[in-house]
Design an enzyme around this catalytic site. Structure first.
Site, PDB file in Angstrom:
ATOM      1  CB  ALA A  11      -0.766  -0.014   0.961  1.00 25.48           C
ATOM      2  CB  ALA A  12       2.417   3.463  -1.686  1.00 30.72           C
ATOM      3  NE  ARG A  13      -1.518  11.638  -1.158  1.00 31.31           N
ATOM      4  CZ  ARG A  13      -1.293  12.942  -1.934  1.00 31.31           C
ATOM      5  NH1 ARG A  13       0.052  12.794  -2.385  1.00 31.31           N
ATOM      6  NH2 ARG A  13      -2.081  13.732  -2.347  1.00 31.31           N
ATOM      7  CB  ALA A  14       1.645   5.660  -5.714  1.00 31.76           C
ATOM      8  CE1 TYR A  81       5.103   6.447  -4.749  1.00 29.45           C
ATOM      9  CE2 TYR A  81       6.720   6.232  -6.388  1.00 29.45           C
ATOM     10  CZ  TYR A  81       5.931   5.571  -5.482  1.00 29.45           C
ATOM     11  OH  TYR A  81       5.790   4.313  -5.496  1.00 29.45           O
ATOM     12  CE  LYS A  85       6.440   3.417  -2.435  1.00 27.80           C
ATOM     13  NZ  LYS A  85       5.806   2.226  -1.785  1.00 27.80           N
ATOM     14  N   GLY A 130      -4.839   1.650 -34.126  1.00 23.84           N
ATOM     15  CA  GLY A 130      -4.429   1.480 -35.608  1.00 23.84           C
ATOM     16  C   GLY A 130      -4.049   2.872 -36.068  1.00 23.84           C
TER      17      GLY A 130
END
Length: 261
Positions: A11-14, A81, A85, A130
């Protein structure tokens, strides 16, 4: 967590692309640093033996130049972020040193597979369209990716392997790709021809920057490669799924959800 041997913390804020928080770094720290510390302390108190923390290659930095990132490289996070971490990794190591909890850190590049979102999903949609794609000249960059099936295998190995404790592992699929190669493989997975237009990268970067898409230009044009030799040597595992396998599974999922809609 009573009676649990291993906790895998994902789980993380990302992926907050339009962050309206008045202090984004504080919000990232609240979830990614404080939340990780709270979980680690609770795990230790409950008698959990090992905690595996899913981190990010962005702790190393945002792009590579002459060589891929290695686990031994000095951390150089550049945004809220990745800073959170990196701080979470250090907090986890501190708690592990003081409690005996076995900490294992796994830094991933972009993870893809069924359920993928954000920029990778946009590339999948482009490959399915395409339309002629302006990426024919982006052949020199190298991006490491990891298919979700390969990541799960590594998480299981990290949970079980006796020498994984205290290690930081960098992970990837077996092959790094240029943007042009990735789009060609995606088109092939759809069974469609890759209609590539070769626009010089400097012009493409300028156009995207004028449109306010500088961050997208950076991801499309730059390299972010990982050296995972230490991971393979210590854990004794190699990716079970090739890039082609992973992209095909991703495309199959995409076609299924498109059919439902």
């Amino acid at each position: 967590m009573e009676g649990i041997d291993v906790v895998i913390h994902l789980a993380a804020r990302a992926h907050i692309m339009d962050d309206h928080s008045s202090n984004p770094l504080a919000e990232y720290r609240r979830i990614n640093v404080d939340g990780t510390a709270t979980l680690a302390e609770a795990a230790s108190n409950a008698g959990v033996k090992r905690l595996i923390f899913l981190s990010s290659i962005k702790v190393n930095g945002e792009q590579t130049f002459k060589k891929p990132y290695a686990a031994s490289d000095t951390s150089a996070p550049e945004n809220a972020y990745s800073i959170s971490k990196a701080e979470a990794e250090e907090k986890l190591k501190e708690i592990a040193a003081g409690t005996g909890l076995e900490a294992v850190i796994i830094r991933t590049p972009l993870v893809y597979g069924p359920g993928v979102g954000a920029n990778f999903l946009s590339l999948v949609s482009l490959a399915n369209s395409g339309l002629p794609l302006p990426f024919g000249a982006i052949t020199k960059n190298r991006r490491s990716l990891i298919y979700i099936g390969n990541l799960v295998d590594i998480l299981v190995s990290a949970a079980k392997h006796p020498t994984a404790s205290g290690q930081t592992f960098l992970v990837r699929d077996g092959t790094d790709l240029s943007t042009e190669k990735l789009l060609r493989l995606l088109c092939a997975a759809f069974g469609k021809p890759a209609r590539m237009i070769s626009i010089p990268p400097t012009i493409l970067r300028g156009l995207l920057s004028l449109l306010g898409k500088k961050s997208i230009a950076d991801r499309l044009l730059s390299s972010l490669a990982v050296d995972d030799r230490m991971t393979r040597n210590v854990l004794g595992c190699s990716p079970a799924f090739s890039v082609e396998d992973g992209l095909k599974q991703t495309v199959n999922w995409y076609q299924t959800i498109k059919a439902k809609n």
